[in-house]
Motif scaffolding. Structure first.
Motif, PDB file in Angstrom:
ATOM      1  N   SER A 290       0.207  11.608  -2.414  1.00 20.90           N
ATOM      2  CA  SER A 290       0.906  10.842  -3.453  1.00 20.90           C
ATOM      3  C   SER A 290       2.281  10.383  -3.006  1.00 20.90           C
ATOM      4  N   VAL A 291       3.005  11.262  -2.331  1.00 22.19           N
ATOM      5  CA  VAL A 291       4.379  10.923  -1.953  1.00 22.19           C
ATOM      6  C   VAL A 291       4.778  11.770  -0.756  1.00 22.19           C
TER       7      VAL A 291
ATOM      8  N   ALA B 228       7.320   6.679  10.698  1.00 24.70           N
ATOM      9  CA  ALA B 228       6.662   5.514  11.301  1.00 24.70           C
ATOM     10  C   ALA B 228       5.433   5.927  12.099  1.00 24.70           C
ATOM     11  N   ARG B 229       5.483   7.082  12.755  1.00 19.83           N
ATOM     12  CA  ARG B 229       4.340   7.542  13.551  1.00 19.83           C
ATOM     13  C   ARG B 229       3.178   7.947  12.646  1.00 19.83           C
ATOM     14  N   MET B 230       3.471   8.586  11.516  1.00 20.26           N
ATOM     15  CA  MET B 230       2.407   8.903  10.562  1.00 20.26           C
ATOM     16  C   MET B 230       1.759   7.631  10.020  1.00 20.26           C
ATOM     17  N   MET B 231       2.592   6.641   9.742  1.00 21.12           N
ATOM     18  CA  MET B 231       2.047   5.377   9.250  1.00 21.12           C
ATOM     19  C   MET B 231       1.156   4.716  10.303  1.00 21.12           C
ATOM     20  N   MET B 232       1.563   4.784  11.566  1.00 23.32           N
ATOM     21  CA  MET B 232       0.762   4.181  12.631  1.00 23.32           C
ATOM     22  C   MET B 232      -0.589   4.876  12.762  1.00 23.32           C
ATOM     23  N   PHE B 233      -0.582   6.191  12.870  1.00 22.81           N
ATOM     24  CA  PHE B 233      -1.838   6.913  13.075  1.00 22.81           C
ATOM     25  C   PHE B 233      -2.684   6.954  11.810  1.00 22.81           C
TER      26      PHE B 233
ATOM     27  N   GLY C 236      -8.353   6.964   3.154  1.00 23.41           N
ATOM     28  CA  GLY C 236      -7.789   5.797   2.506  1.00 23.41           C
ATOM     29  C   GLY C 236      -6.900   5.037   3.475  1.00 23.41           C
ATOM     30  N   LYS C 237      -6.355   3.916   3.034  1.00 18.03           N
ATOM     31  CA  LYS C 237      -5.678   3.009   3.958  1.00 18.03           C
ATOM     32  C   LYS C 237      -4.378   3.561   4.521  1.00 18.03           C
ATOM     33  N   VAL C 238      -3.682   4.403   3.775  1.00 22.22           N
ATOM     34  CA  VAL C 238      -2.356   4.867   4.189  1.00 22.22           C
ATOM     35  C   VAL C 238      -2.256   6.377   4.002  1.00 22.22           C
ATOM     36  N   PRO C 239      -1.322   7.031   4.703  1.00 18.95           N
ATOM     37  CA  PRO C 239      -1.195   8.487   4.544  1.00 18.95           C
ATOM     38  C   PRO C 239      -0.502   8.909   3.261  1.00 18.95           C
ATOM     39  N   PHE C 240       0.319   8.012   2.671  1.00 16.44           N
ATOM     40  CA  PHE C 240       0.997   8.327   1.413  1.00 16.44           C
ATOM     41  C   PHE C 240       1.288   7.017   0.700  1.00 16.44           C
ATOM     42  N   THR C 241       1.191   7.042  -0.608  1.00 14.51           N
ATOM     43  CA  THR C 241       1.409   5.814  -1.378  1.00 14.51           C
ATOM     44  C   THR C 241       2.867   5.575  -1.707  1.00 14.51           C
ATOM     45  N   ASP C 242       3.669   6.655  -1.801  1.00 16.99           N
ATOM     46  CA  ASP C 242       5.108   6.532  -2.027  1.00 16.99           C
ATOM     47  C   ASP C 242       5.840   7.268  -0.911  1.00 16.99           C
ATOM     48  N   LEU C 243       6.943   6.692  -0.478  1.00 21.14           N
ATOM     49  CA  LEU C 243       7.808   7.330   0.512  1.00 21.14           C
ATOM     50  C   LEU C 243       9.204   7.404  -0.079  1.00 21.14           C
ATOM     51  N   TYR C 244       9.669   8.646  -0.357  1.00 23.29           N
ATOM     52  CA  TYR C 244      11.015   8.831  -0.915  1.00 23.29           C
ATOM     53  C   TYR C 244      11.931   9.344   0.182  1.00 23.29           C
TER      54      TYR C 244
ATOM     55  N   ASP D 293       0.834  -1.204   0.000  1.00 17.42           N
ATOM     56  CA  ASP D 293       0.000   0.000   0.000  1.00 17.42           C
ATOM     57  C   ASP D 293       0.869   1.255   0.000  1.00 17.42           C
ATOM     58  N   THR D 294       2.028   1.162   0.637  1.00 17.68           N
ATOM     59  CA  THR D 294       3.027   2.232   0.590  1.00 17.68           C
ATOM     60  C   THR D 294       4.338   1.629   0.114  1.00 17.68           C
TER      61      THR D 294
END
Length: 899
Positions: free
Chosen positions: A493-494, A507-512, A525-533, A399-400
């Motif tokens: 988006s990213v 990691a905290r953004m992903m948790m919340f 939606g399921k995640v805060p961002f679909t891409d992590l650069y 998902d990310t």
């Protein structure tokens, strides 16, 4: 041929070079141009647009901060993404904002009040002090926003947020209550990292470990008679012995078998017995094999204390002073007590050994700089096991996606082994914990739309700043309400950030984010961002971390002032390899400034020579050089697109740099000077058509290059493109697509490669002969390849060799091996060389080469050097020796030719 114009690019038969200044001066352009973009509303996202969405939230800088090189890299890459996506037809939301930075801001305001009013925060009531902080924020907290404008950030300022604004505060209360009601937020006495300067708990990830010189002191507990029960323990923090309640040994250590279960009296505290306990934690091979146990002031001792149900007396108050021990040391600062207690133990004869200096690792507060103290304290915690699982699964399930993938193990290592998170801070500036206590001990959590019962008192602590930052991607868009922004632009988006922030924030953004998405009726939606650069860290040109102590820090605004915003941005983007640190220095910025100047001068020349943007002629009507540059342009465009899609910024912009400077400016622009008839020069209809075609090719090529470079160099490209094309703005122009669908002309490419090689060899020969660059040399070119003969006028112009006159006699000749045949060039350099000056120059070169030869021979003849030096160093010396020999032979031969 495909058309490359769009609605912003009207056809022009001519462009006026006098619409541009004579030279590129960023300071004269940048501020006004940025304001023009704002006035036209280019950066404001439209939630009603039917374009596909693209969104980024800006990692919120501290309200106390100003732009540093790490920020500048972050912002450059985000802006490059946002600008490109706008040009590709996306509705772009780049949402800015700032973090209230609880500890940093409160500390700064307290220092200001101490300086200006001679007061600390306790001289005010809580509301008065918080009002003082808001006053400071409103007056001084906008500096970084001004700097963002200076470097060209295309953010949507109309949606700027602050982590303490009303909407985000509502989001914080909502998520807190959701977690509290599920038993995922709780209060407990736990060992935490404590800052005596700030008088608050600090997070594990806000502790920086440094090697410091201290002392290791061995203390004897029990009898001073070697025949009576006793143990010897060692410590670097002697003062903590006031909190000792036990001594631990290994269960299998025969030295202490008889002592396990017994106790020894404490040297200073009557009635306290130090119990001897057996625990596998102890290493019997280290030191004496006995360890003092202070459960309230050491994390390992705390864990052992829980296992053995030991008492946990706290010996330090919130300021780091000894307190409540009943000893003469109460009231002493921890460092003073360390000395006094050691002296008192020595008087009792209990100091067995002292080792100083003793180098060991000590945790320091990242915020205030002083050594932290592990301290038993009542705090609020988030239970993270379920949250961490959701965050880990989001990446495992795809998902990310993390870029580069090499950072995946670091992410999983963190989320798969996360400890419960201490979220309370003993501050006044921040989100106050929404817990209220009743007169009968009742505890209620109050949501954003609720009121606390009459007579209840709110918890005095505030939340860790990272708590509110963890909600940033969706709280900034209006959550918990189902807003149009969330529907349109979430998930984002990213996320672009440094790999060093992975644990603090990502990691905290992903948790919340994953938790909030799982709530019933959630609009997320399921995640805060679909891409992590994740990019690397900016370091100095020697690869060292920038720091005040080293004095090697670079203020990005100094570069903007000296070289321009485009140079700053291009330097950073050109070095931004995923997950790899980026060394930079002034030379890098100067090179980027030179590139901007090169681009400016090339475009100005093109305008002066009638370059236009419009429908390209059929390929059959173009010269080899025209077809070659268009084919190279298309190959570069396609590769740049692919690289940027994969976040390979450094490779993409290095490719554009090499193509623009080398192939376009150094070769095709010079060829265009030959192919375009000069004003007043008589030209046949064929030559006129050829010139007009070249004007179109040159204009269209520059048009595409300026579009490709715009996301990272917005100011110079906008200035040039609007004059070249007459278009409104590159911000809203279309991103380049294929300029032609025809296959690349390999014959034209081969011929131009031959031209480049031939011209390069002729230039080298001229230089070796000492011919001035401006001097034309008579030469006869004996072409064995009839195809290449068509390029003779280009070769002669670029190499500055002219048609020989009748009766020509060559004084020198060179052979150049080209793709199809060897080309013989006969030249007459007689009369073009200042022999005396050339001999003088060559004599200097010979002296330098001889000195180098002697130096390298001396080293290579030194057996001791060859034995001790690394192989790579020796090999480098050998290579220098060989180059010196070759240089001496070359110069000697040339001197002989001169007579």
């Amino acid at each position: 041929m495909a058309r490359v114009t769009d609605k912003n690019t009207p056809n022009h038969s001519t462009s006026r070079a006098d619409a541009l200044p004579k030279s590129w001066d960023p300071k004269a352009v940048e501020a006004a141009l940025y304001q023009q973009w704002l006035d036209r509303g280019y950066f404001t996202a439209d939630v009603t647009s039917e374009k596909p969405p693209f969104s980024i939230v800006l990692p919120p800088p501290n309200v106390t901060g100003q732009l540093h090189m790490g920020h500048a890299l972050d912002h450059t890459l985000m802006d490059a993404l946002a600008r490109r996506k706008r040009m590709q037809g996306f509705e772009v939301l780049w949402l800015p904002g700032m973090d209230h930075a609880g500890i940093a801001t409160q500390t700064k305001v307290e220092a200001m009040l101490k300086k200006t009013e001679g007061k600390d925060r306790y001289d005010y009531d809580r509301d008065e002090f918080v009002a003082k902080v808001w006053e400071w924020k409103n007056e001084y907290g906008g500096k970084i926003g001004e700097q963002m404008r200076a470097i060209g950030d295309s953010v949507d300022w109309s949606r700027e947020r602050f982590t303490l604004d009303e909407g985000l505060s509502r989001a914080v209360q909502t998520i807190f209550k959701e977690l509290f009601d599920r038993g995922m937020i709780y209060r407990a006495h736990r060992l935490v990292n404590w800052s005596p300067v700030l008088e608050t708990a600090v997070s594990d990830i806000e502790v920086v470990y440094k090697d410091v010189e201290g002392e290791l002191v061995s203390i004897r507990y029990g009898s001073l008679d070697d025949n009576e029960p006793h143990v010897v323990v060692a410590t670097t923090r002697v003062e903590t012995m006031l909190g000792d309640v036990a001594v631990a040994v290994h269960p299998d250590d025969p030295r202490y078998t008889d002592l396990v279960g017994t106790s020894l009296p404490h040297p200073f505290i009557p009635g306290r017995e130090l119990i001897i306990v057996a625990d596998d934690y102890v290493d019997p091979e280290f030191g004496t094999g006995a360890v003092k146990i202070t459960p309230a002031h050491d994390p390992n001792d705390y864990a052992l204390g829980l296992r053995h149900n030991l008492d946990m007396p706290t010996i330090l108050d919130t300021t780091g002073r000894i307190a409540d021990t009943g000893t003469q040391f109460d009231g002493m600062d921890r460092f003073e007590a360390r000395v006094k207690i050691r002296e008192a133990l020595a008087e009792q004869g209990r100091i067995v050994a002292e080792k100083r200096p003793y180098l060991h690792s000590v945790g320091h507060s990242e915020r205030s700089g002083e050594p932290v103290e592990p301290r038993l304290s009542e705090q609020w915690f988030v239970k993270v096991d379920e949250l961490a699982r959701l965050a880990g699964d989001a990446v495992r399930n795809g998902d990310t996606t993390i870029h580069p993938a090499s950072q995946n193990p670091r992410y999983f290592e963190w989320v798969d082994d996360m400890h419960d998170w201490t979220i309370s801070r003993q501050l006044w500036w921040g989100h106050r914990i929404p817990i209220w206590y009743g007169p009968d001990g009742d505890v209620v959590c109050v949501g954003p739309d609720e009121q606390a019962p009459e007579g209840y008192v709110q918890d005095p602590d505030v939340l860790d700043t990272w708590f509110s930052s963890a909600l940033w991607p969706f709280s900034t868009m209006g959550w918990p309400d189902a807003t149009p922004e969330l529907s349109r632009f979430y998930p984002t988006s990213v996320l672009v950030t440094g790999y060093d922030i992975l644990f603090f924030w990502v990691a905290r953004m992903m948790m919340f984010g994953t938790f909030a998405a799982s709530l019933p009726g959630s609009p997320l939606g399921k995640v805060p961002f679909t891409d992590l650069y994740l990019h690397g860290l900016v370091r100095d040109e020697k690869g060292r971390k920038m720091s005040k102590s080293l004095g090697n820090g670079i203020d990005p605004m100094d570069w903007v002032e000296q070289y321009g915003a485009d140079a700053l941005r291009f330097t950073l983007a050109r070095g931004a390899n995923p997950g790899v640190d980026l060394p930079v220095g002034d030379d890098s910025a100067q090179s980027s400034r030179n590139f901007a100047t090169k681009l400016f001068n090339a475009t100005r020349f093109a305008l002066m020579n009638g370059a236009t943007v419009g429908e390209l002629p059929d390929r059959a009507e173009l010269t080899d050089a025209d077809r070659w540059i268009l084919d190279r342009l298309e190959a570069v465009r396609a590769e740049v697109d692919d690289l940027l899609d994969r976040y390979q910024f450094a490779k993409a912009y290095e490719l554009l740099y090499q193509f623009t400077w080398g192939e376009l400016c150094d070769w095709y622009v010079e060829i265009a000077k030959v192919q375009i008839p000069r004003d007043g020069e008589s030209a046949s209809p064929e030559e006129q058509r050829r010139g007009e075609n070249t004007q179109l090719v040159l204009g269209n090529t520059l048009d595409m290059v300026l579009r490709l470079l715009h996301p990272v160099m917005p100011f110079v490209t906008e200035t040039l493109w609007t004059v070249l094309t007459g278009g409104e703005s590159l911000v809203i122009a279309s991103w380049p697509t294929a300029i032609t669908d025809a296959p690349a002309d390999e014959t034209a490419a081969r011929r131009m490669a031959d031209v480049e090689k031939l011209v390069t060899e002729l230039r080298r020969f001229r230089s070796d002969q000492g011919v001035k660059p401006s001097q034309k040399v008579p030469a006869r070119l004996r072409f064995a390849d009839a195809d290449l003969e068509q390029q003779e006028s280009i070769v002669r112009a670029l190499a500055r060799v002219e048609e020989p006159a009748e009766g020509f006699e060559a004084s020198a000749s060179i052979e150049v091996r080209l793709s199809q045949a060897t080309l013989l060039v006969e030249l007459d350099t007689s009369g073009t060389v200042d022999v005396a000056a050339e001999r003088k120059r060559l004599d200097k070169e010979l002296a330098a080469a001889t000195k180098e030869l002697e130096g390298t021979e001396k080293k290579l003849g030194n057996a001791a050097f060859l034995d001790k030096a690394p192989a790579a160093v020796v090999e480098k010396i050998r290579q220098r020796h060989q180059v010196a020999e070759e240089e001496i032979a070359r110069v000697t031969a040339r001197l002989k030719e001169l007579g």
